[in-house]
Design an enzyme around this catalytic site. Structure first.
Site, PDB file in Angstrom:
ATOM      1  CG  LEU A   1      -1.870  -1.397   1.407  1.00 27.30           C
ATOM      2  CD1 LEU A   1      -2.767  -0.898   2.680  1.00 27.30           C
ATOM      3  CD2 LEU A   1      -2.488  -1.485   0.039  1.00 27.30           C
ATOM      4  CB  ALA A   2       2.923   2.887  -1.922  1.00 24.29           C
TER       5      ALA A   2
ATOM      6  N   GLY B   1      -1.391   6.361  -0.073  1.00 23.74           N
ATOM      7  CA  GLY B   1      -1.635   7.785   0.679  1.00 23.74           C
ATOM      8  C   GLY B   1      -0.801   8.872   0.545  1.00 23.74           C
TER       9      GLY B   1
ATOM     10  NE  ARG C   1      -1.004  10.998   9.797  1.00 26.76           N
ATOM     11  CZ  ARG C   1      -1.124   9.898  10.137  1.00 26.76           C
ATOM     12  NH1 ARG C   1      -1.050   9.291  11.494  1.00 26.76           N
ATOM     13  NH2 ARG C   1      -1.440   8.754   9.248  1.00 26.76           N
TER      14      ARG C   1
ATOM     15  N   GLY D   1      -4.290   1.628  14.920  1.00 29.76           N
ATOM     16  CA  GLY D   1      -5.354   0.921  15.191  1.00 29.76           C
ATOM     17  C   GLY D   1      -5.158   0.042  16.511  1.00 29.76           C
TER      18      GLY D   1
ATOM     19  NE  ARG E   1      32.071  18.889  -9.128  1.00 29.84           N
ATOM     20  CZ  ARG E   1      32.261  20.101 -10.141  1.00 29.84           C
ATOM     21  NH1 ARG E   1      33.247  20.632  -9.979  1.00 29.84           N
ATOM     22  NH2 ARG E   1      31.258  19.852 -11.172  1.00 29.84           N
TER      23      ARG E   1
ATOM     24  CG  ASN F   1      37.046  21.901 -16.854  1.00 34.21           C
ATOM     25  OD1 ASN F   1      36.982  23.179 -16.322  1.00 34.21           O
ATOM     26  ND2 ASN F   1      36.263  21.173 -16.354  1.00 34.21           N
TER      27      ASN F   1
ATOM     28  CB  SER G   1      53.776  26.706  -7.449  1.00 32.26           C
ATOM     29  OG  SER G   1      54.486  25.737  -6.610  1.00 32.26           O
TER      30      SER G   1
ATOM     31  CB  ALA H   1      56.707  28.897 -10.190  1.00 35.22           C
TER      32      ALA H   1
HETATM   33  C1  UD1 Z   1      -2.983   2.140   9.275  1.00 37.15           C
HETATM   34  C2  UD1 Z   1      -3.924   1.131  10.160  1.00 37.15           C
HETATM   35  C3  UD1 Z   1      -4.005   1.135  11.402  1.00 37.15           C
HETATM   36  C4  UD1 Z   1      -2.685   0.645  11.737  1.00 37.15           C
HETATM   37  C5  UD1 Z   1      -1.327   1.226  11.049  1.00 37.15           C
HETATM   38  C6  UD1 Z   1      -0.262   0.829  11.185  1.00 37.15           C
HETATM   39  C7  UD1 Z   1      -5.958   1.444   8.099  1.00 37.15           C
HETATM   40  C8  UD1 Z   1      -7.249   1.838   8.233  1.00 37.15           C
HETATM   41  N1  UD1 Z   1      -5.403   1.713   9.601  1.00 37.15           N
HETATM   42  O1  UD1 Z   1      -3.239   3.392   9.938  1.00 37.15           O
HETATM   43  O2  UD1 Z   1      -4.767   0.219  11.965  1.00 37.15           O
HETATM   44  O3  UD1 Z   1      -2.343   0.718  13.350  1.00 37.15           O
HETATM   45  O4  UD1 Z   1      -1.835   1.583   9.357  1.00 37.15           O
HETATM   46  O5  UD1 Z   1       0.830   1.672  10.638  1.00 37.15           O
HETATM   47  O6  UD1 Z   1      -5.885   0.744   7.404  1.00 37.15           O
HETATM   48  N2  UD1 Z   1      -2.725   3.926   1.755  1.00 37.15           N
HETATM   49  C9  UD1 Z   1      -3.460   3.830   0.207  1.00 37.15           C
HETATM   50  N3  UD1 Z   1      -4.477   4.334  -0.062  1.00 37.15           N
HETATM   51  C10 UD1 Z   1      -5.539   5.028   0.791  1.00 37.15           C
HETATM   52  C11 UD1 Z   1      -4.665   5.332   2.267  1.00 37.15           C
HETATM   53  C12 UD1 Z   1      -3.558   4.684   2.689  1.00 37.15           C
HETATM   54  O7  UD1 Z   1      -2.400   2.939  -0.211  1.00 37.15           O
HETATM   55  O8  UD1 Z   1      -6.267   5.471   0.459  1.00 37.15           O
HETATM   56  C13 UD1 Z   1      -1.553   3.352   2.055  1.00 37.15           C
HETATM   57  C14 UD1 Z   1      -0.525   4.514   2.665  1.00 37.15           C
HETATM   58  O9  UD1 Z   1       0.384   4.981   1.415  1.00 37.15           O
HETATM   59  C15 UD1 Z   1       0.284   3.712   3.750  1.00 37.15           C
HETATM   60  C16 UD1 Z   1      -0.621   2.667   4.204  1.00 37.15           C
HETATM   61  O10 UD1 Z   1      -1.707   2.405   3.252  1.00 37.15           O
HETATM   62  O11 UD1 Z   1       1.366   3.146   3.110  1.00 37.15           O
HETATM   63  C17 UD1 Z   1      -1.281   2.962   5.646  1.00 37.15           C
HETATM   64  O12 UD1 Z   1      -1.869   4.381   5.297  1.00 37.15           O
HETATM   65  P1  UD1 Z   1      -1.913   5.444   6.559  1.00 37.15           P
HETATM   66  O13 UD1 Z   1      -2.864   6.339   5.990  1.00 37.15           O
HETATM   67  O14 UD1 Z   1      -0.626   5.839   6.918  1.00 37.15           O
HETATM   68  O15 UD1 Z   1      -2.730   4.394   7.713  1.00 37.15           O
HETATM   69  P2  UD1 Z   1      -2.722   4.700   9.312  1.00 37.15           P
HETATM   70  O16 UD1 Z   1      -3.388   5.839   9.766  1.00 37.15           O
HETATM   71  O17 UD1 Z   1      -1.335   4.688   9.536  1.00 37.15           O
HETATM   72 CA    CA Z   2       0.824   4.883   8.662  1.00 39.54          CA
END
Ligand code: UD1
Ligand code: CA
Length: 510
Positions: free
Chosen positions: A9-10, A12, A16, A144, A337, A390, A409, A427
């Site tokens: 899941l990536a 979000g 924050r 959670g 570099r 250069n 030098s 030099a």
């Molecule tokens: C989530 C869990 C929570 C758990 C915590 C652990 C849910 C509802 N909650 O909360 O129970 O304790 O992770 O770290 O699952 N993401 C998506 N699509 C979205 C929203 C999020 O792919 O629409 C991905 C985000 O990129 C992230 C992951 O899901 O990698 C978790 O999302 P995040 O919003 O961080 O959930 P938490 O509030 O941390």
């Molecule tokens: Ca999270």
């Protein structure tokens, strides 16, 4: 064994983090967060690897494909929430896929392959619908909570923002890492709603739906709670970075590396150090840096993707994509570099900048120089304060310096230019034309000395006063010398002249 899919899941936003960089691309130990997760996911050798993206999908996709070229990218639609993300990833699996689905969050980087493997084994042997990875945390805020029945079986998960006072007191948290049977996801996800405080479709609701429909949900609590810490803001990111660094430093210490000050030494995850390397305080070793045995690096040194040879000494240096040979010496205060290659026993000294420069075995650039787009043979010495010019304002040109060359030098090498093997330059030479092997090149610009200029043109200044005093002193000495010479009548002067002639023959006498 039943087929396996992993969903990462990536999608979000990572609100924050307050960043224009997607959260999962923030770096930890030199790698984007998501690479840590992809590594442990790929180690499971799943039949399907689906990565759900939405925010900044192009950048995130490019980063994913760097390390997981066979990953299937899933675009999450406008429905928010982890439940929706998994729903779409499951829909993209083949219709006849029957097996287990491991779900991991890209922002939980320390869940390793071993932990995932254990979770999967437990899930399979228990015949559970869902097995989640939990942890007992001192500070469960934000996570959670795992709500259990009177008989200790898992009932459901409640998000922090939706929890009652009593539920908030629960210390067992959901890590966001799970194994589901694909059947349970297909069955329950369509019934997950967005009616909660965040108006999101929670994946965690599948747990409650499963148990109320008679399914078995198991929870495996990790032994090392830090492994499941999620990264949601930059405070958590720095805490995780410190934790990872402490582990990496300790690992190398146990492998035989001396690290004087673990607090100020930062070592990326993909760095490699040999035995008896010594790292002095204030050193950062980044990317794919490699340090060979007996080398000493630091203090106050940053090496990025740099190779350091055996017994080399690299002091107060900043280097990127450089190769430092065995027994070479670099710094203090050197800036290497990309494309700098220093041969064995060579030297890049104090206040020297190099770029795209190959400096041969035993060759030295000891002081105050810029050497770019240059090739230096073996055993050469580049004089203090040398600049390779250069860049003509449009194009870059090369300087080629042969072996055993000695340049004076404060030279400027106006590229393109070649200095042949064994040549010398005087030099202050501005080398605009090639210097053939064995030649001496100098610019003939005779020095003009205007005596008395200061007293005439800058009268009354401190400089003029100093000059007058020096002249007076000289005059007084001259008188003294002539008096003492006439008194004792020495006859050593002519003898000395003869001796000097004999000892220092002119070039024509060789
Ligand atoms: C989530 C869990 C929570 C758990 C915590 C652990 C849910 C509802 N909650 O909360 O129970 O304790 O992770 O770290 O699952 N993401 C998506 N699509 C979205 C929203 C999020 O792919 O629409 C991905 C985000 O990129 C992230 C992951 O899901 O990698 C978790 O999302 P995040 O919003 O961080 O959930 P938490 O509030 O941390
Ligand atoms: Ca999270």
């Amino acid at each position: 064994m039943s087929p396996l899919a992993v969903i990462v899941l990536a999608a979000g936003q990572g609100t924050r983090m307050k960043s224009s960089t997607p959260k999962v691309l923030h770096r930890l130990g030199g790698l984007p967060l998501i690479h840590h997760v992809l590594e442990s996911s790929r180690a499971l050798e799943p039949d399907h690897l689906h990565v759900v993206v939405r925010h900044d999908r192009d950048t995130v996709t490019a980063s994913v494909l760097e390390v997981a070229p066979h990953a299937v990218m899933i675009d999450q639609d406008d429905v928010p929430g982890t439940g929706r993300a998994v729903e779409q990833a499951v829909q993209a699996l083949p219709g006849d896929f029957e097996g287990d689905v491991v779900v991991v969050s890209a922002d939980v980087p320390f869940v390793d392959h071993g932990t995932l493997q254990k979770l999967l084994e437990q899930h399979r042997s228990a015949g559970a619908e869902v097995t989640l990875l939990s942890a007992i945390l001192q500070d469960p805020r934000g996570y959670g909570r795992v709500i259990r029945n009177g008989d200790e079986t898992v009932a459901r998960i409640v998000e922090h923002k939706d929890a009652t006072e009593a539920e908030l007191a629960v210390g067992e948290i959901n890590s966001g890492t799970y194994v589901f049977t694909v059947a349970s996801l297909r069955k329950h996800l369509p019934f997950v709603t967005t009616s909660n405080s965040q108006n999101e479709k929670y994946l965690t609701d599948v747990v409650g739906l499963s148990t109320t429909n008679g399914g078995t949900v198991a929870a495996l609590a990790v032994d090392e709670p830090w492994r499941v810490e999620g990264i949601n803001d930059r405070v958590q990111l720095s805490v995780a970075a410190r934790r990872l660094n402490d582990r990496i430093v300790r690992h190398w210490q146990l492998e035989g590396v001396t690290i004087d000050d673990p607090q100020t030494t930062w070592i990326d995850r993909d760095v490699s150090l040999a035995r008896d390397v010594e790292i002095l305080p204030g050193t950062q070793l980044k990317g794919a840096t490699v340090v060979e045995t007996g080398a000493v690096v630091g203090p106050d040194t940053t090496l990025v993707d740099t190779e350091v040879g055996e017994r080399a000494v690299v002091k107060r240096t900043d280097a990127t994509l450089a190769v430092i040979g065995a027994d070479a010496s670099v710094g203090p205060f050197a800036y290497l570099r990309p494309g700098t290659i220093l041969g064995a026993g060579g030297k890049i000294g104090t206040y020297v900048e190099t770029k795209n420069a190959t400096i041969g075995e035993g060759s030295k650039v000891p002081h105050l120089s810029y050497v770019g787009d240059t090739e230096v043979g073996v055993g050469a010495n580049i004089g203090a304060g040398t600049i390779t010019a250069n860049y003509d304002g449009v194009n870059k040109h090369r300087t080629v310096v042969g072996s055993h060359v000695r340049t004076g030098s404060h030279n400027v090498f106006v590229a393109p230019v070649r200095i042949g093997d064994g040549a010398y330059t005087g030099a202050g030479t501005v080398v605009r034309k090639d210097v053939p092997a064995g030649s001496l090149a100098i610019n003939v610009a005779p020095q003009r000395t205007m005596s008395g200029w200061v007293e005439a043109k800058r009268p009354g200044t401190e400089a003029a006063k100093a000059a007058a005093a020096a002249e007076a002193l000289e005059a007084a000495r001259a008188i003294e010398t002539s008096q003492s010479t006439s008194e004792t009548n020495h006859d050593w002067a002519p003898v000395s002249t003869e001796r000097r002639t004999a000892e220092a023959p002119g070039p024509e006498s060789e």
